[in-house]
Design a protein around this motif. Structure first.
Motif, PDB file in Angstrom:
ATOM      1  N   ASN A 146      32.823  53.598  15.836  1.00 54.05           N
ATOM      2  CA  ASN A 146      32.832  53.406  17.159  1.00 54.05           C
ATOM      3  C   ASN A 146      32.122  52.563  17.890  1.00 54.05           C
ATOM      4  O   ASN A 146      31.888  51.889  19.395  1.00 54.05           O
ATOM      5  N   ALA A 147      30.897  52.473  17.349  1.00 52.31           N
ATOM      6  CA  ALA A 147      29.729  51.426  17.021  1.00 52.31           C
ATOM      7  C   ALA A 147      30.395  50.372  17.935  1.00 52.31           C
ATOM      8  O   ALA A 147      29.396  49.216  19.088  1.00 52.31           O
ATOM      9  N   TRP A 148      31.561  49.665  17.062  1.00 46.45           N
ATOM     10  CA  TRP A 148      32.091  48.348  17.863  1.00 46.45           C
ATOM     11  C   TRP A 148      32.865  48.465  18.852  1.00 46.45           C
ATOM     12  O   TRP A 148      32.387  47.162  19.668  1.00 46.45           O
ATOM     13  N   VAL A 149      33.595  48.920  18.745  1.00 46.96           N
ATOM     14  CA  VAL A 149      34.272  49.606  20.233  1.00 46.96           C
ATOM     15  C   VAL A 149      33.591  49.367  21.291  1.00 46.96           C
ATOM     16  O   VAL A 149      33.720  49.102  22.214  1.00 46.96           O
ATOM     17  N   ASN A 150      32.466  49.954  21.090  1.00 47.79           N
ATOM     18  CA  ASN A 150      31.842  50.811  23.164  1.00 47.79           C
ATOM     19  C   ASN A 150      30.506  49.659  23.035  1.00 47.79           C
ATOM     20  O   ASN A 150      29.967  48.976  23.807  1.00 47.79           O
ATOM     21  N   ALA A 151      29.593  48.745  21.876  1.00 46.16           N
ATOM     22  CA  ALA A 151      29.192  47.918  21.889  1.00 46.16           C
ATOM     23  C   ALA A 151      29.404  46.801  22.813  1.00 46.16           C
ATOM     24  O   ALA A 151      28.991  46.137  23.403  1.00 46.16           O
ATOM     25  N   ARG A 152      30.051  46.789  21.857  1.00 47.80           N
ATOM     26  CA  ARG A 152      30.694  44.856  22.412  1.00 47.80           C
ATOM     27  C   ARG A 152      31.574  45.259  24.090  1.00 47.80           C
ATOM     28  O   ARG A 152      31.664  44.472  24.531  1.00 47.80           O
ATOM     29  N   TRP A 153      31.727  46.865  24.107  1.00 49.23           N
ATOM     30  CA  TRP A 153      32.405  46.283  25.442  1.00 49.23           C
ATOM     31  C   TRP A 153      31.339  46.539  26.506  1.00 49.23           C
ATOM     32  O   TRP A 153      32.142  45.893  27.489  1.00 49.23           O
ATOM     33  N   ILE A 154      30.387  47.564  26.373  1.00 48.71           N
ATOM     34  CA  ILE A 154      29.732  47.301  27.563  1.00 48.71           C
ATOM     35  C   ILE A 154      28.538  46.061  27.332  1.00 48.71           C
ATOM     36  O   ILE A 154      27.937  45.723  28.937  1.00 48.71           O
ATOM     37  N   SER A 155      28.766  45.061  26.479  1.00 49.50           N
ATOM     38  CA  SER A 155      27.858  43.792  26.374  1.00 49.50           C
ATOM     39  C   SER A 155      28.766  42.233  26.105  1.00 49.50           C
ATOM     40  O   SER A 155      27.607  41.945  26.799  1.00 49.50           O
ATOM     41  N   GLU A 156      30.097  42.367  26.308  1.00 48.11           N
ATOM     42  CA  GLU A 156      31.194  41.383  25.614  1.00 48.11           C
ATOM     43  C   GLU A 156      31.352  41.254  27.426  1.00 48.11           C
ATOM     44  O   GLU A 156      31.569  41.507  28.199  1.00 48.11           O
ATOM     45  N   TYR A 157      32.451  42.620  26.497  1.00 47.03           N
ATOM     46  CA  TYR A 157      34.201  42.945  27.672  1.00 47.03           C
ATOM     47  C   TYR A 157      34.007  43.030  29.202  1.00 47.03           C
ATOM     48  O   TYR A 157      35.064  42.659  29.965  1.00 47.03           O
ATOM     49  N   GLY A 158      32.872  44.271  28.710  1.00 44.32           N
ATOM     50  CA  GLY A 158      33.017  44.703  30.201  1.00 44.32           C
ATOM     51  C   GLY A 158      32.604  43.683  31.248  1.00 44.32           C
ATOM     52  O   GLY A 158      31.134  43.360  31.271  1.00 44.32           O
ATOM     53  N   SER A 159      32.442  44.362  32.791  1.00 44.77           N
ATOM     54  CA  SER A 159      32.006  43.988  33.914  1.00 44.77           C
ATOM     55  C   SER A 159      31.520  44.558  34.738  1.00 44.77           C
ATOM     56  O   SER A 159      31.631  45.876  35.459  1.00 44.77           O
ATOM     57  N   TYR A 160      29.911  44.746  34.406  1.00 42.22           N
ATOM     58  CA  TYR A 160      28.826  45.497  35.205  1.00 42.22           C
ATOM     59  C   TYR A 160      28.007  44.926  35.849  1.00 42.22           C
ATOM     60  O   TYR A 160      26.851  44.507  35.134  1.00 42.22           O
ATOM     61  N   PRO A 161      28.193  44.378  37.228  1.00 36.09           N
ATOM     62  CA  PRO A 161      27.262  43.575  37.750  1.00 36.09           C
ATOM     63  C   PRO A 161      26.210  44.706  38.166  1.00 36.09           C
ATOM     64  O   PRO A 161      27.282  45.567  37.971  1.00 36.09           O
ATOM     65  N   VAL A 162      24.997  44.389  38.932  1.00 35.95           N
ATOM     66  CA  VAL A 162      24.219  45.760  39.033  1.00 35.95           C
ATOM     67  C   VAL A 162      24.745  46.380  40.524  1.00 35.95           C
ATOM     68  O   VAL A 162      24.244  47.848  40.822  1.00 35.95           O
ATOM     69  N   ALA A 163      25.897  46.197  40.682  1.00 40.11           N
ATOM     70  CA  ALA A 163      26.351  46.895  42.502  1.00 40.11           C
ATOM     71  C   ALA A 163      26.933  47.661  42.050  1.00 40.11           C
ATOM     72  O   ALA A 163      27.367  48.712  42.836  1.00 40.11           O
ATOM     73  N   TRP A 164      27.779  47.712  40.354  1.00 36.43           N
ATOM     74  CA  TRP A 164      27.859  49.328  39.705  1.00 36.43           C
ATOM     75  C   TRP A 164      26.823  50.541  39.840  1.00 36.43           C
ATOM     76  O   TRP A 164      27.390  51.475  39.578  1.00 36.43           O
ATOM     77  N   LEU A 165      25.707  50.025  39.973  1.00 35.05           N
ATOM     78  CA  LEU A 165      24.737  51.309  39.832  1.00 35.05           C
ATOM     79  C   LEU A 165      24.744  52.191  41.535  1.00 35.05           C
ATOM     80  O   LEU A 165      24.134  53.663  41.464  1.00 35.05           O
ATOM     81  N   GLY A 166      25.446  51.505  42.299  1.00 35.84           N
ATOM     82  CA  GLY A 166      25.454  52.118  43.415  1.00 35.84           C
ATOM     83  C   GLY A 166      27.641  52.695  43.731  1.00 35.84           C
ATOM     84  O   GLY A 166      27.397  52.631  44.944  1.00 35.84           O
ATOM     85  N   GLY A 223      30.110  55.634  42.184  1.00 36.34           N
ATOM     86  CA  GLY A 223      29.972  56.828  42.438  1.00 36.34           C
ATOM     87  C   GLY A 223      30.531  57.507  40.703  1.00 36.34           C
ATOM     88  O   GLY A 223      29.837  58.476  40.166  1.00 36.34           O
ATOM     89  N   ARG A 224      31.610  56.274  40.171  1.00 35.45           N
ATOM     90  CA  ARG A 224      31.591  56.249  39.609  1.00 35.45           C
ATOM     91  C   ARG A 224      31.006  56.590  38.138  1.00 35.45           C
ATOM     92  O   ARG A 224      30.966  57.293  37.166  1.00 35.45           O
ATOM     93  N   PHE A 225      29.767  55.382  38.270  1.00 36.10           N
ATOM     94  CA  PHE A 225      28.666  55.071  37.308  1.00 36.10           C
ATOM     95  C   PHE A 225      27.534  56.421  37.560  1.00 36.10           C
ATOM     96  O   PHE A 225      27.265  57.177  36.609  1.00 36.10           O
ATOM     97  N   TRP A 226      27.376  57.597  39.172  1.00 33.45           N
ATOM     98  CA  TRP A 226      26.779  58.015  38.533  1.00 33.45           C
ATOM     99  C   TRP A 226      26.857  59.502  38.077  1.00 33.45           C
ATOM    100  O   TRP A 226      26.470  60.600  37.461  1.00 33.45           O
TER     101      TRP A 226
END
Length: 250
Positions: A119-139, A141-144
């Protein structure tokens, strides 16, 4: 989701959720305490077992996270912080607040280590490598919405743990917990954790997060049902309106 081995790790976690759910409908996991029993091989002190099995979820998560090319981006760093808030508490605070004396089968500890590694591998690799999270993601609604759910679940989980801990410290044996989430369900600590990781899945908007949320339900829902049965069998005056897991429903 990227091609290659990574996606199969995600699919493996989803498959593991299905297997775990079916298995736990028939087998009550002997984590110790009210469900502890012989026949599961050698045991270790539950406090030691919790630290050893939960530590990889925080330590290795950081290691895997730092391998990602997006590791210094603001949104992934916020996700890292959320993850560590939960798992530092779970691995390095909660075990030292537990009642001493209970024991945990080594087999259960090893199975948990294996899952936490995956689980650590799957989620850590997603958020820091494979996922796309520009600063705009902070705005977004899904994030908040996800972050609010995560915070609400974490609060319910921690407060419910505290209620149980104070009962056990009384030295009077098991009693019916009262107040907080226990007014509505038998295992609000489990419900809180399910809400947490549902929030994570929404905030990250990822199959990796969804896999974890599904596994959390698969692992904890059968345990909540087992706890509910135990309370009702043990206490004739157990509140009849209290549900196992979902207020007023289940």
């Amino acid at each position: 989701m990227p091609e290659g081995p990574y996606r199969w790790f995600v699919y493996a976690e989803i498959a593991l959720a299905v297997v775990t759910f079916v298995a736990l409908l028939f087998i009550v996991a002997p984590y110790g305490g009210r469900h502890g029993r012989a026949g599961w091989g050698p045991t270790v002190p539950a406090r030691f077992g919790w630290v050893v099995m939960e530590a990889p979820a925080s330590i290795l998560f950081v290691v895997f996270y730092l391998l990602g090319s997006n590791r210094f981006e603001p949104v992934p760093l916020l996700f890292l912080a959320l993850w560590l808030v939960h798992y530092v508490y779970r691995a390095f605070v909660y075990p030292f607040l537990m009642r001493s004396g209970s024991r945990m089968p080594v087999l259960v500890m090893l199975l948990a280590i294996g899952f936490n590694l995956l689980n650590a591998w799957v989620n850590a690799r997603w958020i820091s490598e494979y996922g796309s999270y520009p600063v705009a993601w902070l705005g977004d609604g899904r994030f908040w919405f996800g972050v609010v759910l995560f915070a609400a679940g974490l609060t319910l989980n921690a407060r419910s743990d505290r209620t149980l801990r104070l009962l056990r410290r009384s030295g009077d044996g098991y009693r019916i917990p009262q107040g907080g989430g226990f007014r509505y369900v038998s295992s609000p600590n489990y419900l809180g954790e399910m809400i947490e990781w549902t929030g994570w899945a929404i905030a990250t908007w990822s199959l990796a997060g969804t896999a974890f949320a599904l596994y959390t339900f698969a692992n904890l829902a059968p345990r909540a049902f087992a706890n509910h049965r135990w309370y009702r069998d043990t206490f004739p005056d157990y509140p009849p309106e209290r549900r196992a897991l979902l207020p007023f429903v289940l």
